[in-house]
Design an enzyme around this catalytic site. Structure first.
Site, PDB file in Angstrom:
ATOM      1  N   LYS A 128      -8.166  -5.828 -10.779  1.00 14.72           N
ATOM      2  CA  LYS A 128      -7.474  -6.693  -9.820  1.00 14.72           C
ATOM      3  C   LYS A 128      -7.532  -8.159 -10.191  1.00 14.72           C
ATOM      4  O   LYS A 128      -6.558  -8.888 -10.008  1.00 14.72           O
ATOM      5  CB  LYS A 128      -8.051  -6.488  -8.422  1.00 14.72           C
ATOM      6  CG  LYS A 128      -7.679  -5.146  -7.856  1.00 14.72           C
ATOM      7  CD  LYS A 128      -8.048  -5.057  -6.405  1.00 14.72           C
ATOM      8  CE  LYS A 128      -7.668  -3.695  -5.874  1.00 14.72           C
ATOM      9  NZ  LYS A 128      -8.388  -3.392  -4.646  1.00 14.72           N
ATOM     10  N   ARG A 153       2.224   3.791 -12.502  1.00 16.35           N
ATOM     11  CA  ARG A 153       2.584   5.217 -12.545  1.00 16.35           C
ATOM     12  C   ARG A 153       3.802   5.462 -11.660  1.00 16.35           C
ATOM     13  O   ARG A 153       4.208   4.580 -10.908  1.00 16.35           O
ATOM     14  CB  ARG A 153       1.416   6.044 -11.987  1.00 16.35           C
ATOM     15  CG  ARG A 153       1.120   5.645 -10.544  1.00 16.35           C
ATOM     16  CD  ARG A 153       0.136   6.562  -9.852  1.00 16.35           C
ATOM     17  NE  ARG A 153       0.064   6.271  -8.432  1.00 16.35           N
ATOM     18  CZ  ARG A 153      -0.688   5.340  -7.881  1.00 16.35           C
ATOM     19  NH1 ARG A 153      -1.472   4.589  -8.631  1.00 16.35           N
ATOM     20  NH2 ARG A 153      -0.678   5.144  -6.578  1.00 16.35           N
ATOM     21  N   HIS A 202      -6.151   4.509   4.207  1.00 21.51           N
ATOM     22  CA  HIS A 202      -5.536   4.247   2.909  1.00 21.51           C
ATOM     23  C   HIS A 202      -4.809   5.455   2.337  1.00 21.51           C
ATOM     24  O   HIS A 202      -4.435   5.470   1.171  1.00 21.51           O
ATOM     25  CB  HIS A 202      -6.560   3.690   1.914  1.00 21.51           C
ATOM     26  CG  HIS A 202      -7.261   2.479   2.453  1.00 21.51           C
ATOM     27  ND1 HIS A 202      -6.609   1.280   2.629  1.00 21.51           N
ATOM     28  CD2 HIS A 202      -8.516   2.294   2.907  1.00 21.51           C
ATOM     29  CE1 HIS A 202      -7.449   0.410   3.167  1.00 21.51           C
ATOM     30  NE2 HIS A 202      -8.613   0.993   3.355  1.00 21.51           N
ATOM     31  N   GLU A 236     -10.654 -13.224  -0.747  1.00 18.41           N
ATOM     32  CA  GLU A 236      -9.306 -13.653  -0.372  1.00 18.41           C
ATOM     33  C   GLU A 236      -9.303 -13.963   1.114  1.00 18.41           C
ATOM     34  O   GLU A 236     -10.115 -13.413   1.870  1.00 18.41           O
ATOM     35  CB  GLU A 236      -8.301 -12.494  -0.580  1.00 18.41           C
ATOM     36  CG  GLU A 236      -7.835 -12.290  -1.984  1.00 18.41           C
ATOM     37  CD  GLU A 236      -6.883 -11.096  -2.101  1.00 18.41           C
ATOM     38  OE1 GLU A 236      -6.694 -10.348  -1.121  1.00 18.41           O
ATOM     39  OE2 GLU A 236      -6.338 -10.927  -3.204  1.00 18.41           O
TER      40      GLU A 236
HETATM   41  C1  MV4 Z   1      -5.855  -6.983   2.115  1.00 17.95           C
HETATM   42  C2  MV4 Z   1      -5.645  -6.907   3.508  1.00 17.95           C
HETATM   43  C3  MV4 Z   1      -5.635  -8.087   4.211  1.00 17.95           C
HETATM   44  N1  MV4 Z   1      -5.845  -9.263   3.572  1.00 17.95           N
HETATM   45  N2  MV4 Z   1      -6.037  -8.176   1.517  1.00 17.95           N
HETATM   46  C4  MV4 Z   1      -6.172  -2.285   1.369  1.00 17.95           C
HETATM   47  C5  MV4 Z   1      -5.976  -1.486   0.118  1.00 17.95           C
HETATM   48  C6  MV4 Z   1      -5.932  -2.458  -0.999  1.00 17.95           C
HETATM   49  N3  MV4 Z   1      -4.915  -2.106  -1.937  1.00 17.95           N
HETATM   50  C7  MV4 Z   1      -5.676  -3.787  -0.345  1.00 17.95           C
HETATM   51  N4  MV4 Z   1      -5.808  -3.615   1.059  1.00 17.95           N
HETATM   52  C8  MV4 Z   1      -5.726  -4.676   1.913  1.00 17.95           C
HETATM   53  N5  MV4 Z   1      -5.876  -5.890   1.351  1.00 17.95           N
HETATM   54  C9  MV4 Z   1      -6.031  -9.289   2.250  1.00 17.95           C
HETATM   55  N6  MV4 Z   1      -6.230 -10.479   1.644  1.00 17.95           N
HETATM   56  C10 MV4 Z   1      -5.450  -5.663   4.094  1.00 17.95           C
HETATM   57  C11 MV4 Z   1      -5.497  -4.536   3.298  1.00 17.95           C
HETATM   58  C12 MV4 Z   1      -5.282  -3.286   3.980  1.00 17.95           C
HETATM   59  C13 MV4 Z   1      -4.210  -2.467   3.655  1.00 17.95           C
HETATM   60  C14 MV4 Z   1      -3.306  -2.794   2.648  1.00 17.95           C
HETATM   61  C15 MV4 Z   1      -2.268  -1.966   2.335  1.00 17.95           C
HETATM   62  C16 MV4 Z   1      -2.107  -0.777   3.036  1.00 17.95           C
HETATM   63  C17 MV4 Z   1      -2.976  -0.432   4.018  1.00 17.95           C
HETATM   64  C18 MV4 Z   1      -4.043  -1.254   4.347  1.00 17.95           C
HETATM   65  C19 MV4 Z   1      -4.924  -0.893   5.366  1.00 17.95           C
HETATM   66  C20 MV4 Z   1      -5.971  -1.702   5.673  1.00 17.95           C
HETATM   67  C21 MV4 Z   1      -6.160  -2.899   4.977  1.00 17.95           C
END
Ligand code: MV4
Length: 494
Positions: free
Chosen positions: A115, A291, A234, A199
């Site tokens: 990341k 992918r 997720h 973040e």
């Molecule tokens: C975040 C966020 C809020 N703020 N980053 C969850 C999985 C990972 N790929 C990144 N995720 C998140 N990152 C910041 N700065 C909230 C999430 C997140 C989320 C993101 C995408 C799909 C579902 C989610 C469920 C909970 C939190």
């Protein structure tokens, strides 16, 4: 390219083989001992057993798979999703063996697999990022100062993490040091790499991802977006294309941002750029998945493209045969993942035999699956039975079609997420488009699927079981009855 080996199983292996067959390309299946009778094995031109059921003794054996490729004179490998699909070392070994990977370069996988390195790569190309640290945190007091500047709440993420693993939300400064210590030791244990970054935490974001294609001649297109906010822990449950909140202007901006992210690592083949979108429609890069994704069919339905064929053509070195302006959104598509899970019992995986398995049919309905009636759902792999995909003239039409398709999907023998899907589709916030990644936590309780059968429904179900000479009655089995009662309720309310 005359012969492709599909280094995967189930629905995605079949999905890839169908496109290969249409292109006149021979297919080779690999399978574990648990999958001897699986449709993907029966469908392929050739099939080779790679080992016992556990993935690490079968579908993950990269070296063995390469040996099979050599023995059968395979030209290219399609890895599907999961398993070896984002494994840069496997990609490098294929390259070393002169076998084409139908996917991006190992270098692009390396950049996007981490990341911190992916954020640094895309930043140079102007892709918007959530405010945060640019490097792995080594000095905790310095990071605490930064967190104060960013402003709480903040989120700590493991650089090597994914799918929500190794994430921690910190709401006040007093908790920062403890949470940081924990996050780093967890990351070290889980990924063998304690690199973490912070973040600004975006509250209640939507998850929108953009499908991109890049060829080996520097051409890129975006195939619009997928809205994936309806997920649980997720794990995505309902996906759709397009997103009902984007305007044409923002769609173009997020599409171009996704192309820039792809350009930042000289990306080739099909990829997905994930964004979080806040309530003011600001979007921020999260990560890039290197992918073909589970939910790719909704993009195919609205664009008319066969993404697997496009992947194969790109891997053969062909130029993209269309330009961005040639792509148009046609209608609306929805996908429901049908898992063998019990939505009334914390989505516990349910194993068993598909005693009855009847798929819905009709205009605009597509079922991507890897099972047949009578088959057991193996315990070793992902519990997804099928992807139910519908395409309608608009979002309302697609929702109605999906509800009908759920009603027509008859699965007996294992509990499924079909009725949970109906709950989502009937929910006023889903219908209005006013939802975010908190939808399931906020609105769903197991009791939402409770029902009581009326005599007419009981009679219908008992007849249904009798038709299949099953020693079951409506009381014994909770099959589509929630579905029937909810569907009828919904029909009455219209
Ligand atoms: C975040 C966020 C809020 N703020 N980053 C969850 C999985 C990972 N790929 C990144 N995720 C998140 N990152 C910041 N700065 C909230 C999430 C997140 C989320 C993101 C995408 C799909 C579902 C989610 C469920 C909970 C939190």
């Amino acid at each position: 390219m005359k012969k492709i080996l599909i280094a995967n199983r189930g629905e995605i292996a079949l999905r890839v083989m169908k496109s290969a067959r249409e292109m006149g390309i021979q297919t080779v299946a690999i399978y574990s001992e648990a999958d001897r009778q699986s449709p993907h094995v029966l469908y392929a031109d050739e099939a080779v057993c790679v080992g016992p059921p556990p993935s690490n003794q079968s579908y993950l054996l990269g070296d063995k798979i390469i040996q099979i490729c050599k023995a059968l004179k395979v030209d290219a490998v399609h890895p599907g999703y999961g398993f070896l699909s984002e494994n840069a070392d496997f990609a490098r070994k294929l390259k070393g063996a002169n076998i084409i990977l139908i996917g991006p370069s190992p270098e692009a996988m390396d950049v996007m697999g981490d990341k911190i390195s992916s954020k640094n790569a895309v930043k140079k190309y102007g892709t918007p990022l959530v405010p945060g640290t640019e490097e792995a945190i080594s000095d905790i007091p310095a990071a605490k100062k930064l967190a104060r500047e960013i402003g709480y709440p903040i989120i700590i993420k493991a650089s090597a993490g994914g799918g929500g693993k190794g994430m921690r939300i910190v709401t006040k400064e007093e908790e920062f040091v403890e949470q940081m210590d924990r996050a780093m030791s967890e990351a070290r244990n889980a990924f063998g790499n304690d690199a973490c970054f912070i973040e600004k935490y975006v509250t209640n974001p939507r998850h929108i991802e953009v499908q991109v294609l890049g060829d080996h001649h520097g051409n890129y297109v975006y195939v619009f977006e997928r809205e994936c906010s309806i997920q649980r822990r997720h794990q995505k449950v309902v996906e759709e294309a397009p997103s009902c909140i984007l305007t044409p202007e923002i769609r173009e901006k997020i599409g171009e941002a996704a192309i820039n992210a792809a350009k930042s690592c000289d990306y080739t083949n099909a990829g997905t750029v994930e964004f979080i979108v806040d309530d003011k429609l600001n979007f921020y890069f999260l990560e890039m998945n290197t992918r073909l994704q589970v939910e790719h069919p909704v993009s195919e339905m609205i664009s008319g493209l066969d993404l697997v064929k496009e992947q194969i053509k790109i891997a053969r070195g062909e130029k993209l045969s269309f330009k961005q302006e040639d792509l148009k959104i046609n209608g609306h598509a929805l996908e429901l993942r049908v898992y063998a899970e019990d939505p009334q019992n914390n989505f516990l995986p349910d194993i068993g035999k598909l005693e009855v398995y009847q798929k819905p049919e009709g205009l605009g309905i597509r079922v991507d699956d890897g099972f047949r009636e009578g088959m057991d759902i193996p315990i070793y792999y992902d519990p997804m039975i099928a992807k139910l995909v519908v395409h309608g003239a608009d979002r309302t039409d697609a929702i109605e079609k999906m509800k009908r398709a759920i009603y027509d999907f008859k699965i007996v023998g294992v509990k499924t997420t079909l009725d949970f899907g109906l709950f989502v589709l009937n929910h006023p916030n889903f219908i209005s488009g006013d939802f975010d990644t908190g939808f399931v936590d906020k609105y769903y309780q197991a009791s939402d699927l409770n029902y009581s059968l009326n005599p007419e429904q009981k009679n219908t179900l008992d007849k249904f079981f009798a038709t299949f000479k099953m020693e079951k009655s409506a009381e014994d089995i909770r099959i589509n009855n929630t579905i029937q009662s909810n569907w009828k309720k919904n029909r009455a309310n219209r």
